[in-house]
Design a protein around this motif. Sequence first.
Motif: not given
Length: 452
Positions: A354-373
């Motif tokens: 469910y949070r896939q699109s939410e984390s994708a939006r975070q990456r689009l505004v500059g959050v790195t994949p490492g920070q998401v993890l």
Amino acid sequence: MFGLALRSLRHRAGGFLATFVSMVFGAAMVMAFASLLDTAMGDGVPSTSRTSLVTMATVVGGWGLIMVVFSVTSTLTLVVRQRGDEMALLKQVGATPMQIGRMIVVETAVVALAAGLAAILPAALAGRGLLSLLVSSKRVDGGIHFAFGPYALGIGLGVTFTAAITAAVIAVRGTVRTRAAESLRNAATGDARMSRKRKAAAVFFLVLGASLAVTTATAMRGKGSDAMQTAGQTSIWVSIGLALAGPVLIGRVTAALARPLERMGGVPAYLTVQYVRRRAGRLAGTLMPIILFTGIATGTLYMQSIENAATAASGAVATADEKTIETLNFTVIGMLVVFSAIMLINTLVAAMTYRQSESARQRLVGVTPGQVLRTVIVEGVILTLLGVVSGAVAGLFTIVPYSIARTGHALPDIGAGTYLAVVAAAAVLTLGTGVGAALRTIRVPAVEAVTR
């Protein structure tokens, strides 16, 4: 709405996977234990063996039934909450609350029917395995013919279907009654509040567990292993009560740890605190299986260890009934480990999907994949710590009263190794599943994930 429900299932098959898996394993478990009733009613079964089979089916199967209902309700509620924005849009285009409710109920009924049918074969194999276990442990005479008939099918399919429909009705009631604008706002911001009914249920189970604990330590003192009749239930009811209070527990703990986490953890910790604050109600579904697993496993394992130590200290030899009780306890633990693991994995995977699109939006505004993890890891650590501590509290409601009843001492002379093993298992399940699901999520390109 029937046609719409079927089309929704076809296009949202992945969203219903967690619910389907929970129902399949739940139905298989209930059918497997119910098949012991079919076996017990067979011709030529000795009375002692029939008693053991019926006891195993009713006692262990009864607790399994409670776990199934709780699991299905928890998973389905999470799925329905995740579709809050979809239902809000349906309201805006003219769908009535009754129509939306019927759609969810029909979807759930179809999934429950498919899950029940899919569970028949594994249930038959599991039931045969249970009979072999009872024969090999000398609890049942050899040569008894295994039967899988009306009890297994009727109870298994009936319980699964009834639990699913009941859970669907409970899950949609609060969602469909809110107005469209409010539904959209809740879908965007989340809701950490507990309903009055949930608060009442949490208080009821906590009071029930506390009363049984007092009964064990007083009325059951000096009555030997019979004290298990009340002590064994205590950690289960308290675990359920604490699990129902999950949103409040998450909110209070996060508020207390917010500043230290934000100072030490940087961006990932800040994002985690903000997410947990807004989504405490949804994260409570993830906390539930951790509390149940830790609380019931800890309470039951230590209770059996206390009983074994008390029997050895008295110099007595364990009777056949006591051995049967030990088999029941370890069967409960085995069932709990498997089912709680499945429930936890399903919940975490569904939440991360469910949070896939939410984390994708975070990456689009500059959050790195490492920070998401790292955000997922911090969140998993918070939930694990809260879950195992709450589970330990629930376990003490069984351990302390039973120790008083059997030994006269509040705390048994048993090390912490068992509890640490349970904690390690809970941590591996929670963090391993969460990180694995997060890794699959961030591998999808952000632009593609947003459009899914």
